[in-house]
Enzyme design. Structure first.
Site: not given
Length: 547
Positions: A163-165
């Protein structure tokens, strides 16, 4: 006939009958049968002997050899050891941890118990954790299932959505281009991507820059399209934060019961909000937004811009923090134009340099070994598979797959670059970091007017959330400096946390970077907050290292 009678009689008279002939010992005995001795058999007449032999032979042919329940396998060696008991059955949802240093045994047991609690609390099918200390992986383990239907257990090699990593990975691409002089962070984005139109806010021309996009200060929307709802929520949060700050200051000064102008101001603001029917609770969360479930395949980042490029800015650039994955879609287009390469090609080169061999963009068609399935609970509280989604519109902001091992490598590369400048004077033979120390310091410096949603103590920096070292009272809570990023996608949650060792010029002798704890956790269930868990695990390992 005499020999036949002798053989049959000997076998019948032996203890256990024919049953004792099973196995290799019976075969050995049959190799040389003893002759019929002088006894009552020899004294009988030939006729009686023949009759008895025929009767015995007929009886033996009709009877099946009796096998004891504990009889040994005929093919087994008589000296074979009994099978060893397995610590885990092949179908067990928990895979054994790899060999590890005994000095972290306590931290590992404590952290495993914590993960079991979190997993059970949220009902996650599977969760994977990895921990490194001073650049070396000391623990990685999977709990539960990567694939519930086929009973595939999680293991350190399990591949999940991060995801947002992905935003932190994209930041490395931007930083490399900036270091090479190919990217200016402070000029309007139209210099690189003219397809993105110039913007106005309340009739005034404004500039959106790369630096503002990185720190979510551009004003570009997230998944929520209703600007009124977003502004009402921001106003509510700002008011709540102001109230908490003033209450804290009053308590600190011993004036918590005094009424002041702020109380009147607060009341007026709340009344005004009520008159406007401002209820932030009405705003949908990200997982209720239709754009999160797009199935359309986008060929490149430029094509993805059409989803939001003509929408108005929600705030004046630089004035307020508004987390935006679409802002990183625009950053992917900037990477393409500044580098002259396709975004995914440029990122794969970075992954190769960082030895992140299992990190790839998520696509449905390729066969990706150890890829997990992703889950959610439906309205009836039943575990179901998530719907198919295509993340090609947001590679840069939330479209990559990875393992905990690759994320540890990434975290250590960032920590090395952050610390190597401190060690240069004591060790001139150190290799340079993938990013320069001054670049890492810039990336991990909190930016004004930003927020860190997963830890209120921190601020957003450049594609990382950062909490600074702080201690308000003596012999009380001490806040450690760390950097992290969480992720939430359809059917997945993640976190990568870096806890640097507190270093000074007197403690760096005989040490080499990176110095600190890295924790990565990935999970195949959405809406699972993992940052506080990662921080607790990091502190457990830091305690064992100190001891």
């Amino acid at each position: 006939m005499y020999r036949l009678l002798s053989a049959v009689t000997a076998r019948a008279a032996a203890p256990g009958g024919l049953a004792s002939s099973c196995g290799r010992r019976g075969v050995h005995q049959r190799a040389g049968l003893p002759p019929l001795g002088h006894g009552w058999v020899g004294g009988l007449g030939l006729g009686l002997g023949l009759a008895l032999g025929v009767k015995l032979a007929g009886g033996l042919r009709g009877a099946a050899p009796a096998q004891s329940p504990a009889a040994p396998d005929p093919e087994a060696s008589p000296l074979a050891e009994p099978p060893q008991e397995q610590s885990l059955a092949p179908w067990s949802p928990q895979t054994p941890a790899p060999p590890r240093s005994r000095c972290f045994a306590r931290a590992i047991e404590s952290s495993r118990d914590l993960l079991h609690r979190i997993k059970d609390e949220v009902g996650a099918p599977g969760i994977v954790v990895g921990v490194s200390v001073d650049g070396k992986e000391v623990w990685s383990e999977g709990l539960g299932y990567a694939d519930v239907e086929n009973r595939v257990p999680c293991k350190p090699e399990t591949v999940m959505r991060i995801a947002s990593i992905s935003k932190s990975l994209t930041m490395v691409a931007l930083a490399k281009l900036w270091e090479a002089g190919k990217l200016d962070l402070d000029i309007p984005v139209q210099h690189y991507v003219p397809e993105f139109p110039e913007k106005e806010y309340e009739g005034e021309k404004v500039s959106v820059t790369t630096r503002l996009l990185i720190s979510h200060l551009s004003g570009i929307r997230h998944y929520e399209k209703d600007i009124k709802k977003v502004k009402e929520e921001k106003a509510y949060k700002a008011l709540k934060m102001m109230k908490e700050n003033v209450a804290f200051e009053q308590e600190k000064e011993g004036k918590s019961n005094e009424k002041n102008d702020f109380t009147k101001f607060k009341t007026e603001q709340e009344n005004e909000a009520k008159c406007r029917n401002s209820k932030p609770g009405k705003k949908k969360n990200d997982f209720e937004q239709g754009e999160l479930y797009l199935r359309e395949k986008f060929e490149n980042s430029i094509e993805s811009l059409r989803l939001f490029k003509n929408d108005p800015l929600f705030f004046k650039p630089g004035s307020q923090f508004l987390y935006s994955t679409f802002g990183y879609t625009l950053l992917a287009a900037i990477v393409e134009r500044a580098s002259g390469c396709k975004y995914l090609d440029y990122m794969q080169k970075i992954f190769h340099d960082l030895d992140m061999l299992t990190t790839v963009q998520e696509e449905n068609e390729p066969v990706i070994y150890n890829r997990a399935r992703f889950y959610v609970y439906n309205k009836k509280k039943r575990l179901v598979n998530t719907p198919y989604v295509d993340n090609s519109y947001k590679w840069a902001g939330g479209g990559f797959l990875s393992t905990v091992g690759d994320l540890l490598k990434f975290g250590n590369a960032m920590l090395y670059g952050y610390q190597v400048g401190l060690f240069k004077n004591s060790n001139e033979n150190l290799l340079p970091g993938y990013l320069k120390p001054e670049t890492m310091v810039m990336m991990w410096t909190p930016v004004p007017n930003t927020e860190m949603s997963w830890d209120k103590e921190g601020k957003y920096a450049m594609a990382w959330g950062v909490v600074e070292k702080k201690q308000t009272y003596g012999s009380c809570r001490k806040q450690r400096h760390y950097a992290s990023h969480t992720g939430g996608a359809v059917g997945a949650s993640s976190v990568l946390l870096v806890l640097p060792e507190e270093l000074d010029t007197e403690t760096i002798n005989n040490k080499v970077p990176p110095r600190g704890i890295i924790v990565s956790i990935i999970c195949n269930m959405q809406s699972v907050g993992l940052n506080s868990t990662a921080l607790k695990i990091a502190l457990e390992f830091d305690k064992d290292r100190s001891d």
